[in-house]
Design an enzyme around this catalytic site. Sequence first.
Site, short mmCIF file in Angstrom:
data_model
loop_
_atom_site.label_atom_id
_atom_site.label_comp_id
_atom_site.label_asym_id
_atom_site.label_seq_id
_atom_site.Cartn_x
_atom_site.Cartn_y
_atom_site.Cartn_z
N GLY A 48 1.37 -2.23 -14.02
CA GLY A 48 1.89 -2.28 -12.66
C GLY A 48 2.98 -3.29 -12.39
N GLU A 102 1.50 -10.66 -11.52
CA GLU A 102 0.65 -9.49 -11.28
C GLU A 102 1.23 -8.68 -10.12
OE1 GLU A 102 -1.24 -7.32 -12.28
OE2 GLU A 102 -3.35 -7.84 -12.04
N ASP A 103 1.09 -7.35 -10.21
CA ASP A 103 1.62 -6.51 -9.14
C ASP A 103 0.89 -6.72 -7.82
OD1 ASP A 103 -0.72 -5.37 -10.11
OD2 ASP A 103 0.06 -3.34 -10.32
N ASP A 106 -6.21 -7.20 -5.42
CA ASP A 106 -7.02 -6.40 -4.51
C ASP A 106 -8.37 -7.12 -4.37
OD1 ASP A 106 -7.82 -4.12 -3.03
OD2 ASP A 106 -8.46 -3.05 -4.82
N LYS A 134 -3.86 -8.41 -1.01
CA LYS A 134 -4.67 -7.82 0.06
C LYS A 134 -5.82 -8.78 0.35
CE LYS A 134 -4.37 -2.94 -1.37
NZ LYS A 134 -5.21 -1.90 -2.04
N PHE A 155 -4.53 1.48 0.28
CA PHE A 155 -3.94 1.80 -1.03
C PHE A 155 -2.43 2.01 -0.91
CE2 PHE A 155 -2.92 4.48 -4.67
CZ PHE A 155 -3.54 3.78 -5.70
N VAL A 156 -1.69 1.40 -1.83
CA VAL A 156 -0.23 1.55 -1.82
C VAL A 156 0.26 2.06 -3.17
CG1 VAL A 156 0.22 -0.22 -0.06
CG2 VAL A 156 0.04 -0.91 -2.47
N ASP A 162 1.01 2.76 -9.31
CA ASP A 162 0.80 4.20 -9.44
C ASP A 162 -0.42 4.69 -8.68
OD1 ASP A 162 -1.18 3.02 -11.16
OD2 ASP A 162 -1.43 4.98 -12.10
P1 5GP Z 1 -8.29 -6.18 -8.56
O1 5GP Z 1 -8.90 -6.57 -9.87
O2 5GP Z 1 -7.60 -7.33 -7.86
O3 5GP Z 1 -9.27 -5.48 -7.67
O4 5GP Z 1 -7.21 -5.06 -8.85
C1 5GP Z 1 -6.16 -5.31 -9.63
C2 5GP Z 1 -5.48 -4.04 -10.11
O5 5GP Z 1 -5.90 -2.88 -9.40
C3 5GP Z 1 -4.00 -4.16 -9.85
O6 5GP Z 1 -3.33 -4.79 -10.92
C4 5GP Z 1 -3.58 -2.71 -9.68
O7 5GP Z 1 -3.29 -2.14 -10.94
C5 5GP Z 1 -4.81 -2.04 -9.10
N1 5GP Z 1 -4.70 -1.90 -7.64
C6 5GP Z 1 -5.34 -2.60 -6.69
N2 5GP Z 1 -4.99 -2.20 -5.44
C7 5GP Z 1 -4.08 -1.21 -5.63
C8 5GP Z 1 -3.32 -0.40 -4.71
O8 5GP Z 1 -3.38 -0.50 -3.47
N3 5GP Z 1 -2.47 0.51 -5.28
C9 5GP Z 1 -2.35 0.66 -6.62
N4 5GP Z 1 -1.49 1.57 -7.04
N5 5GP Z 1 -3.05 -0.09 -7.51
C10 5GP Z 1 -3.90 -1.02 -7.01
#
Ligand code: 5GP
Length: 178
Positions: A48, A102-103, A106, A134, A155-156, A162
């Site tokens: 991402g 990091e993109d 979440d 977020k 979700f984006v 993606d």
């Molecule tokens: P986390 O471990 O913080 O829950 O999630 C991290 C990963 O989940 C991010 O690097 C990304 O790849 C994916 N992710 C989390 N939220 C989103 C979202 O809103 N859209 C997309 N496309 N990917 C997300």
Amino acid sequence: MSAITVHDKQFVPFIAEDTILHKIKELGAELNKDYEGKKPLFIAILNGSFMFASDLFKEVTIDAEICFIKLASYKGTHSTGHVITAIGLDIDITGRHVVILEDIVDTGKTLHSFLPQLQNQQPASLKIAVLLHKPEAQQFPLPIDYVCITIANKFVLGFGLDYDGLGRNIREIYQISE
Ligand code: 5GP
């Protein structure tokens, strides 16, 4: 810009390309100031963050290195929580000033589980820079030092992010329409 359909879901325009690039430029300026003379190592998390990392690195004018690693796969519209290391870290980070790129954060689970692995290697410093955060979704404690844009818990996709493989090539960020 108008609504788009990706797989089975509708998305609406959310953050314009100009806004994203402006925020990335501001972050680049901040990093140039904070890391002057420190030769930082940026570690971008694939997939991402490739677009974010690329645009950010163009704004970095100080001596700096970048490498890319792969940690997690993300399926559907909820975080899987599975952390998979597919591409390893081939640079010794001991004594280095490391900035993780990091993109999106979440739940925070991905970086929360990965951070200790990096800390074990005793970098001189370890910071996190994200394109999107977020805060309402975050469940795992994480020091996030640099945030480009804070968003709501929806979700984006686009700008590297993606939905089931599609949408990474979109220049703007879209938000799911609910
Ligand atoms: P986390 O471990 O913080 O829950 O999630 C991290 C990963 O989940 C991010 O690097 C990304 O790849 C994916 N992710 C989390 N939220 C989103 C979202 O809103 N859209 C997309 N496309 N990917 C997300």
